[in-house]
Design a protein around this motif. Structure first.
Motif, PDB file in Angstrom:
ATOM      1  N   ARG A 141      34.731  34.316  43.262  1.00  0.00           N
ATOM      2  CA  ARG A 141      36.016  34.438  43.741  1.00  0.00           C
ATOM      3  C   ARG A 141      36.815  33.225  44.013  1.00  0.00           C
ATOM      4  O   ARG A 141      38.115  33.177  43.830  1.00  0.00           O
ATOM      5  N   GLY A 142      36.238  32.090  44.350  1.00  0.00           N
ATOM      6  CA  GLY A 142      37.007  30.832  44.729  1.00  0.00           C
ATOM      7  C   GLY A 142      37.270  30.083  43.418  1.00  0.00           C
ATOM      8  O   GLY A 142      36.516  28.831  43.547  1.00  0.00           O
ATOM      9  N   LEU A 143      37.969  30.391  42.971  1.00  0.00           N
ATOM     10  CA  LEU A 143      38.434  29.844  41.707  1.00  0.00           C
ATOM     11  C   LEU A 143      39.614  28.675  41.611  1.00  0.00           C
ATOM     12  O   LEU A 143      40.637  29.330  42.347  1.00  0.00           O
ATOM     13  N   VAL A 180      33.303  44.433  35.715  1.00  0.00           N
ATOM     14  CA  VAL A 180      33.128  43.141  36.636  1.00  0.00           C
ATOM     15  C   VAL A 180      32.149  43.206  37.822  1.00  0.00           C
ATOM     16  O   VAL A 180      32.026  44.072  38.626  1.00  0.00           O
ATOM     17  N   LEU A 181      31.346  42.075  37.759  1.00  0.00           N
ATOM     18  CA  LEU A 181      30.354  41.881  38.800  1.00  0.00           C
ATOM     19  C   LEU A 181      30.822  40.781  39.329  1.00  0.00           C
ATOM     20  O   LEU A 181      30.889  39.618  38.777  1.00  0.00           O
ATOM     21  N   ILE A 182      31.195  40.566  40.751  1.00  0.00           N
ATOM     22  CA  ILE A 182      31.685  39.500  41.387  1.00  0.00           C
ATOM     23  C   ILE A 182      30.595  38.590  41.893  1.00  0.00           C
ATOM     24  O   ILE A 182      29.604  39.330  42.580  1.00  0.00           O
ATOM     25  N   LEU A 183      30.413  37.589  41.950  1.00  0.00           N
ATOM     26  CA  LEU A 183      29.537  36.519  42.406  1.00  0.00           C
ATOM     27  C   LEU A 183      29.834  35.589  43.236  1.00  0.00           C
ATOM     28  O   LEU A 183      30.668  34.766  42.603  1.00  0.00           O
ATOM     29  N   GLY A 185      30.276  36.683  51.608  1.00  0.00           N
ATOM     30  CA  GLY A 185      29.339  38.039  51.707  1.00  0.00           C
ATOM     31  C   GLY A 185      29.437  39.135  52.916  1.00  0.00           C
ATOM     32  O   GLY A 185      28.789  40.023  53.243  1.00  0.00           O
ATOM     33  N   GLN A 186      30.641  38.745  53.640  1.00  0.00           N
ATOM     34  CA  GLN A 186      30.843  39.729  54.926  1.00  0.00           C
ATOM     35  C   GLN A 186      31.244  41.082  54.079  1.00  0.00           C
ATOM     36  O   GLN A 186      31.609  41.240  53.071  1.00  0.00           O
ATOM     37  N   THR A 187      30.946  42.030  55.009  1.00  0.00           N
ATOM     38  CA  THR A 187      31.495  43.462  54.637  1.00  0.00           C
ATOM     39  C   THR A 187      32.808  43.620  54.199  1.00  0.00           C
ATOM     40  O   THR A 187      33.225  44.024  53.053  1.00  0.00           O
ATOM     41  N   ARG A 188      33.768  42.816  54.961  1.00  0.00           N
ATOM     42  CA  ARG A 188      35.193  42.773  54.448  1.00  0.00           C
ATOM     43  C   ARG A 188      35.371  42.309  53.174  1.00  0.00           C
ATOM     44  O   ARG A 188      36.164  42.619  52.289  1.00  0.00           O
ATOM     45  N   ASP A 189      34.625  41.266  52.861  1.00  0.00           N
ATOM     46  CA  ASP A 189      34.736  40.456  51.724  1.00  0.00           C
ATOM     47  C   ASP A 189      34.344  41.479  50.426  1.00  0.00           C
ATOM     48  O   ASP A 189      34.994  41.568  49.354  1.00  0.00           O
ATOM     49  N   ARG A 190      33.187  42.091  50.707  1.00  0.00           N
ATOM     50  CA  ARG A 190      32.486  43.072  49.717  1.00  0.00           C
ATOM     51  C   ARG A 190      33.711  44.271  49.330  1.00  0.00           C
ATOM     52  O   ARG A 190      34.140  44.811  48.257  1.00  0.00           O
ATOM     53  N   ALA A 200      39.475  45.646  44.646  1.00  0.00           N
ATOM     54  CA  ALA A 200      40.411  45.047  43.745  1.00  0.00           C
ATOM     55  C   ALA A 200      39.925  45.307  42.384  1.00  0.00           C
ATOM     56  O   ALA A 200      40.713  45.118  41.494  1.00  0.00           O
ATOM     57  N   GLY A 201      38.814  46.166  42.170  1.00  0.00           N
ATOM     58  CA  GLY A 201      38.635  46.790  40.872  1.00  0.00           C
ATOM     59  C   GLY A 201      37.113  46.241  40.512  1.00  0.00           C
ATOM     60  O   GLY A 201      36.729  46.632  39.302  1.00  0.00           O
ATOM     61  N   ALA A 202      36.426  45.498  41.144  1.00  0.00           N
ATOM     62  CA  ALA A 202      35.004  45.328  40.643  1.00  0.00           C
ATOM     63  C   ALA A 202      34.270  46.416  40.762  1.00  0.00           C
ATOM     64  O   ALA A 202      34.329  47.379  41.681  1.00  0.00           O
ATOM     65  N   GLU A 203      33.172  46.546  39.806  1.00  0.00           N
ATOM     66  CA  GLU A 203      32.178  47.471  39.849  1.00  0.00           C
ATOM     67  C   GLU A 203      30.957  47.199  40.807  1.00  0.00           C
ATOM     68  O   GLU A 203      30.158  48.152  41.190  1.00  0.00           O
ATOM     69  N   ASP A 204      30.688  45.826  41.086  1.00  0.00           N
ATOM     70  CA  ASP A 204      29.508  45.302  41.772  1.00  0.00           C
ATOM     71  C   ASP A 204      29.814  43.929  42.116  1.00  0.00           C
ATOM     72  O   ASP A 204      30.861  43.280  42.084  1.00  0.00           O
ATOM     73  N   TYR A 205      29.125  43.550  43.432  1.00  0.00           N
ATOM     74  CA  TYR A 205      29.456  42.431  44.100  1.00  0.00           C
ATOM     75  C   TYR A 205      27.938  42.026  44.740  1.00  0.00           C
ATOM     76  O   TYR A 205      27.382  42.588  45.280  1.00  0.00           O
ATOM     77  N   LEU A 206      27.794  40.809  44.397  1.00  0.00           N
ATOM     78  CA  LEU A 206      26.450  39.966  44.540  1.00  0.00           C
ATOM     79  C   LEU A 206      26.696  38.593  45.340  1.00  0.00           C
ATOM     80  O   LEU A 206      27.727  37.841  44.799  1.00  0.00           O
ATOM     81  N   THR A 207      26.100  38.185  46.414  1.00  0.00           N
ATOM     82  CA  THR A 207      26.471  37.151  47.327  1.00  0.00           C
ATOM     83  C   THR A 207      25.624  36.103  46.772  1.00  0.00           C
ATOM     84  O   THR A 207      24.467  36.288  46.673  1.00  0.00           O
TER      85      THR A 207
END
Length: 231
Positions: free
Chosen positions: A66-68, A89-92, A96-101, A107-114
């Protein structure tokens, strides 16, 4: 030799993965890890380069920070989705807060890993992502419907089905897989028909596709060639 307790995990069979991560050490680690697993990997270390690769080439999955720099990860994802790029898309991310996920998934990601993450979990999630989207690989979005590769047909949004010839299908596949690219007639002639002629055969098949699917399915770019239509 002892028998293994569990069957090995399925291999990705050369799936193409785009890694967009600005941390040099982590980016290198991800490249090496994924290549060891059998993936073909491209990498970008800023959002601008990541967007360019995501729009201009075909990948089976994207691993996105995310932080690019240049373009934020969520902004990048939104631009891909707005331009019709449906690559899973898998966001890495360290966020990692609930709001972030929720923001990432919305936004369109299929998965989210912190971060920090477990390597085995990352690989398992990526395999699952590819499995879930395997069926999508058998069809491509086209203006007004979906191109079904196996049956060589287009299912229109209203449910109507149109059957295509083999060459019509091959031409539409090439345009649909790179919807942002404008192809010259000679390039299409060689890539689809195996002929380096003047491109007249391409014009003929574009006419056939427009007659079956509507003029908007393929856009003419004057002086250059053809591109998938915008709807």
């Amino acid at each position: 030799m002892a028998e293994p307790n569990e069957p090995p995990s399925p291999r990705p069979l050369g799936a193409r993965v785009l890694v967009i991560e600005d941390d040099p050490q982590l980016c290198t680690m991800l490249i090496e890890l994924l290549e060891l697993e059998g993936y073909r990997v491209e990498a970008a270390r800023d959002g601008q380069r990541g967007l360019h690769l995501g729009l201009g080439d075909r990948f089976d999955a994207i691993v996105l920070d995310r932080g690019l720099p240049a373009i934020d990860g969520l902004d990048l994802l939104g631009r891909l989705r707005s331009r019709g790029i449906g690559t899973p898309v898998l966001i890495l991310s360290a966020l990692g807060q609930t709001r972030d996920r929720i923001d990432g998934l919305d936004a369109g990601a299929e998965d989210y890993l912190t971060k920090p993450f477990d390597v085995d979990e990352l690989l398992a999630r990526l395999r699952a992502l590819l499995r879930r989207h395997a069926d999508r690989a058998a069809e491509l979005p086209v203006p007004g419907g979906r191109l079904i590769l196996e049956s060589r047909s287009v299912i229109a949004d209203d449910g109507h089905e149109v059957t295509l010839s083999e060459r019509e299908t091959e031409l539409l596949i090439l345009l649909a897989r790179r919807p942002r690219q404008v192809f010259g007639r000679r390039d299409l002639c060689e890539l689809v028909f195996g002929d380096a002629g003047d491109g007249g055969v391409v014009d003929t098949y574009v006419h056939y596709l427009r007659r079956k699917l509507g003029r908007g399915v393929i856009r003419t770019v004057r002086g250059v060639g053809y591109q998938l239509g915008s709807g």
